[in-house]
Design an enzyme around this catalytic site. Structure first.
Site, PDB file in Angstrom:
ATOM      1  N   GLY A   1     -69.111  31.310 -17.339  1.00  0.00           N
ATOM      2  CA  GLY A   1     -67.921  30.566 -16.988  1.00  0.00           C
ATOM      3  C   GLY A   1     -66.919  30.641 -18.121  1.00  0.00           C
TER       4      GLY A   1
ATOM      5  CE  LYS B   1     -72.138  25.088 -17.393  1.00  0.00           C
ATOM      6  NZ  LYS B   1     -71.499  24.204 -16.383  1.00  0.00           N
TER       7      LYS B   1
ATOM      8  CG  ASP C   1     -65.169  26.079  -9.837  1.00  0.00           C
ATOM      9  OD1 ASP C   1     -64.260  26.671  -9.215  1.00  0.00           O
ATOM     10  OD2 ASP C   1     -65.793  26.616 -10.769  1.00  0.00           O
TER      11      ASP C   1
ATOM     12  N   GLY D   1     -74.842  34.655 -15.245  1.00  0.00           N
ATOM     13  CA  GLY D   1     -73.416  34.506 -14.993  1.00  0.00           C
ATOM     14  C   GLY D   1     -72.754  33.848 -16.183  1.00  0.00           C
TER      15      GLY D   1
END
Length: 400
Positions: free
Chosen positions: A183, A203, A306, A181
């Site tokens: 961001g 990440k 979030d 994914g």
């Protein structure tokens, strides 16, 4: 930018100067400048060459020359030493200031000028991308890294520290096929680390973002302090001065709640979820417990900011786990709002008081969780522009 004044003797700028601009003061009549203007130009050219800068007269070959590196060309400054014109006709020929007019312009400005008007101009190239700037940039980068190391030192020993080579090997050099994914300022990759080949989610923060160090430090400090069965644990980190900052989380194999609720199924049927009601209830209960832990079960109240289905992961046993603390922040106490300069989050899950006035509190998460509950019950997304007016906003539609 160093400035050197002199009469053209063998002088050099300090070795660490980023660039040199030569300025000449008026010379007495008894000195070198009793020749004509051509000799003054020759003297100026020689002096600049002695300072180690390139000096040349613009001509057709220079106009036709093309650069191989556009970024390098736009990172240059040009010093124009224009010889006399109509305005300087009556000037004292023995004064350099009265014979030449100096100006400084950028590469873009130079290209936009009429080169015919520069036929009598001596152009000096000063490259702003010099060794000193590189040195300063490296020093600044190291200072930031040292400051970051000091900030995380209280908890760094409790986490695994990975080298960049380990991170790159784990993700197959950040292969596109390993992307889980992304961001606004980060990518998440799947990988395996260690002797046991433990599956992890890595990440990678955007190293070009000036705020990445602060975001990294905040997320690392918050995520490392959380220990709950419904929160994805942080395993380690990587700090590399050249390649950037990385956070290593435990990999959750069941995919996101968003995928289970909203992705098209293999048969092409829209809006049908494979999650039975028992699993939906399990998800709702588990995330509620995780949020309660963030707000009341830690030493300091944590607001996630979030909460949404794509930040809720399901294990192979369908145990929900809250992830992504990139926007998380501490508050002084539960239900005590504070103002935030920049509203960040995902539209559709933002509480009205946060979206409109920038007020953050634990209620910000509660509102977002309420929207997630509506998604679990209806199978709809919070914002669906293709629906008729009045039905496109899930919260408003339910409220009617």
């Amino acid at each position: 930018m160093g400035i050197f004044r002199g009469s053209g003797t063998d002088s050099r700028a300090p070795p660490n100067s980023a660039g040199v601009i030569c300025t000449c003061t008026s010379i007495d009549k008894d000195q070198y400048f009793e020749e004509d203007e051509f000799e003054v130009k020759a003297f100026l050219t020689k002096m600049i060459w002695q300072l180690g800068l390139a000096c040349f007269l613009p001509n057709e070959s220079n106009k036709k020359k093309k650069t191989n590196n556009a970024n390098l060309e736009h990172n240059k400054a040009w010093l124009l030493a224009e010889s006399g014109g109509a305005e300087l006709t009556n000037a004292d020929p023995q004064s350099v200031h009265s014979s030449f007019r100096f100006s400084l312009c950028s590469q873009v400005e130079l290209e936009s000028m009429n080169m015919n008007s520069l036929a009598s101009a001596t152009i000096l190239m000063v490259n702003l991308d010099s060794g000193l700037n590189d040195t300063k940039a490296k020093e600044l980068k190291w200072r930031r890294i040292q400051s970051l190391e000091r900030s995380i030192s209280p908890i760094a020993n409790y986490l695994a520290r990975f080298s960049y080579n380990e991170i790159a090997a784990a993700t197959c050099n950040f292969s596109k096929g390993r992307v889980l994914g992304r961001g606004a300022l980060s990518f998440v990759f799947w990988g395996r680390v260690g002797f046991l080949r433990t599956a992890v989610a890595i990440k990678k923060l955007d190293k070009e973002d000036k705020e990445s160090s602060k975001a990294f430090c905040r997320e690392l400090m918050i995520a490392s302090s959380l220990h709950h069965p419904n929160i994805v644990p942080l395993l380690g980190f990587c700090i590399d001065p050249e390649e950037g900052l990385f956070l290593v989380y435990k990999y959750v194999s069941g995919g996101s709640l968003d995928r289970h609720l909203h992705e098209k199924k293999k048969k092409g049927i829209k809006g049908v979820s494979a999650l039975p009601w028992s699993v939906r209830y399990k998800v709702a209960l588990g995330i509620a417990q995780a949020i309660a832990y963030l707000h009341n079960g830690t030493e300091r109240c944590v607001v996630h900011r979030d909460i949404k289905p794509s930040n809720i992961l399901l294990s192979s046993k369908k145990i929900p786990k809250l992830c992504d603390f990139g926007l998380a922040t501490w508050t002084s106490a539960p239900s005590v709002p504070f103002l935030c300069k920049t509203v960040k989050g995902t539209f559709g899950y933002l509480a009205p008081e946060y979206f409109q006035h920038g007020k953050i509190s634990d209620k910000t998460d509660v509102y977002a969780f309420g929207v997630v509950l509506l998604e679990l019950v209806t199978g709809r997304k919070p914002i669906e522009p293709r629906r008729p007016s009045g039905e496109d906003n899930l919260v408003l539609w339910v409220g009617y």
